[in-house]
Scaffold this motif. Structure first.
Motif, short mmCIF file in Angstrom:
data_model
loop_
_atom_site.label_atom_id
_atom_site.label_comp_id
_atom_site.label_asym_id
_atom_site.label_seq_id
_atom_site.Cartn_x
_atom_site.Cartn_y
_atom_site.Cartn_z
N ASP A 27 -5.28 -9.46 -1.30
CA ASP A 27 -3.88 -9.46 -0.54
C ASP A 27 -3.54 -7.96 -0.55
N ALA B 194 -0.68 -7.02 1.04
CA ALA B 194 0.92 -7.03 1.05
C ALA B 194 1.63 -6.32 -0.03
N GLN B 195 1.35 -6.64 -1.07
CA GLN B 195 1.94 -6.04 -2.35
C GLN B 195 1.69 -4.58 -2.50
N LEU B 196 1.06 -3.86 -1.87
CA LEU B 196 0.67 -2.56 -2.01
C LEU B 196 1.66 -1.58 -1.43
N GLN B 197 2.52 -0.93 -1.94
CA GLN B 197 3.23 -0.13 -1.54
C GLN B 197 2.66 1.30 -1.16
N GLU C 268 0.66 3.36 -3.80
CA GLU C 268 0.22 2.59 -4.76
C GLU C 268 -1.21 2.42 -4.86
N ASP D 33 0.72 -10.94 7.23
CA ASP D 33 -0.16 -10.76 6.10
C ASP D 33 -1.56 -10.05 6.35
#
Lengths: 233, 262
Positions: free
Chosen positions: B170, B172-175, B178, B147
């Motif tokens: 957070d 983590a969700q960022l590619q 993006e 994380d």
């Protein structure tokens, strides 16, 4: 045809049932030194709500916003089949403090909207509010910021006075008493007539005179005023 | 032109295949000589190496009259906590909030095992309306972190001890490529009374005063982090305030645009 519709009903029931959950609702007072009176946390269907922005306040909302009395609002939600948690903090929720309310809507899954209110002190008819938010159902933790609203039922004269609906001035519970000024002449203005985002209090820096009994260096605030953390299990 | 190119490619392909075939033939005829039993030695697994995570963090000062002190930026795991409302400020945060100096804050971050990286934005204060971009890189080496969260903190320079902060956000969700945007709130660290005087505020609005920065005395009405109640200003009736109406602010005070570059 009959069989099909019966099956469809069963499936719908199963879907609704699956959306119910165990909820832990944490409310934190983020302000610098504004008090929240006893909170009302309500889970209800779309058929009821606690307040509507832009509309005139109901008497029950006015009673809460001017004096912190949540009994009439709680009764309205209960009578409509909603679920309520009253006064989870056991009194005033002071600035910086957090309180927790819990409920489970498995038995009444149509109570899938959340509303929260409490009066902001010192204000004339200000309250912290969450208005009919669809509850998340996916297990997890969710955070929301709440704003301060003005019920629009009382002039914001910022003077010591009454907590009864329709009577002027602000109620002064013991913890607030030594922090407020006295002998203010009163801020100008009338009741606004509709629920709206609160513009904040002004106060002044004269504790024994001036226009306001509110201390400008202590009791102003900016939105947001509260954080709600919802944990779904 | 196109046709020629395709033809050329086909030729290469067939050449490769031919070459492979002849290689196999060669292997078939190879003489295998017996070798002694190898002594079992522990061979270490080759360590996988992952590409660094790189984020461009652009911050914009969206106030009218509050310069923002050099931004402290950090990426950390779920064990680390940014300052929390209702808790007293650390001394490192107090120094940042009263003087704009983020060196102690970053020093504390650097030695914290839960912080992957920390840095300061270059240059001086970020003026109202201005933007700056900080590049943040986490080199995971052999193990990708489970994380990663972003935290930002900066002082509102024309206040006594006001800050703005991006709490653990957070990543983590960022590619790659993006972007995501946030706005941040203003906080009062509760470490210095909000006199707004020219002797106690470091920002340019207090020019001519003592402009004291850090002072270890905690004389605010409450020694806890809270959301800021805004400044009053001389124009709104606070005698002794060095601030005019132009230094007043409302939430939010800073915009944050994060792009994952790699």
């Amino acid at each position: 045809m009959k069989k099909l519709s019966a099956l469809a009903s069963l499936m719908m029931l199963a879907t609704v049932g699956a959306n119910a959950a165990d909820y832990t609702i944490e409310v934190q007072n983020l302000t610098r030194s504004t008090l929240f009176t006893p909170l009302l946390v309500a889970a209800h269907s779309t058929d009821s709500d606690l307040f509507s922005v832009g509309e005139p306040a109901t008497l029950a909302l006015q009673t809460m916003a001017e004096g912190g009395n949540i009994t009439p609002l709680a009764a309205e939600i209960s009578d409509a089949g909603g679920m309520i948690v009253e006064n989870p903090a056991g009194g005033l929720l002071v600035a910086g403090a957090t309180t927790t309310a819990m409920f489970n809507n498995d038995a009444a899954p149509t109570n899938d909207h959340l509303s929260i209110v409490a009066m902001l002190l010192p204000t004339n008819d200000g309250f912290v509010g969450l208005d009919s938010m669809l509850l998340p159902t996916e297990p997890g933790t969710y955070r929301y910021m709440l704003k301060g609203y003005d019920a629009g039922t009382e002039a914001n004269n910022e003077l010591r006075g009454s907590g009864a609906p329709g009577e002027a001035g602000m109620p002064v519970p013991p913890p607030l008493d030594p922090l407020l000024g006295t002998n203010g002449t009163g801020m100008p203005g009338d009741a606004e007539g509709f629920v709206h985002i609160h513009r904040g209090v002004l106060g002044d820096t004269d504790s024994v005179a001036g226009a306001s009994d509110i201390d400008a260096t202590r009791h102003r605030w900016l939105n947001p005023v509260a954080r709600v953390t919802i944990t779904v299990k | 032109m196109n046709k020629h190119y395709i033809l050329a490619s086909l030729c290469v392909l067939s050449l490769t295949l031919t070459a492979c075939g002849s290689d196999d033939d060669h292997n078939d005829t190879m003489v295998v000589t017996p070798t002694p039993e190898p002594v079992p030695t522990p061979t270490p697994e080759p360590e996988p190496v992952f590409e660094p995570f790189i984020y461009a963090v652009k911050v914009t000062n969206i106030t009218r009259g509050q310069p923002l002190s050099p931004l402290a930026a950090m990426i950390f795991n779920g064990e680390y906590q940014m300052p929390q409302i209702g808790e007293p400020a650390s001394v490192a945060l107090e120094v940042l909030a009263e003087s704009g100096d983020n060196s102690q804050w970053l020093q504390a971050a650097m030695v914290d095992e839960h912080v992957y990286m920390s840095t300061s934005a270059e240059g001086g204060p970020l003026l109202p309306g201005a933007s700056t971009t900080v590049m943040l890189e986490v080199d995971p080496g052999a193990e990708v972190p489970a994380d990663m969260y972003l935290g930002l903190v900066s002082m509102l320079a024309n206040t006594n001890d006001g800050i703005t902060m991006l709490d653990a956000t957070d990543l983590a969700q960022l590619q790659v490529d993006e972007s995501a945007s946030w706005t941040t709130l203003s906080y009062d660290t509760g470490t210095e009374l909000n006199s707004e005087s020219a002797d106690t505020i470091i920002g340019p609005a207090a020019a001519g005063g003592l402009q004291e920065g850090f002072n270890a005395v905690r004389d605010d009405i409450v020694d806890e982090l809270r959301l800021h109640s805004g400044v009053i200003s001389y124009d709104d009736g606070l005698m002794g305030s060095a601030l005019s109406e132009a230094q007043r602010f409302d939430n939010p005070v800073m915009r944050v645009d994060i792009t994952r570059m790699q």
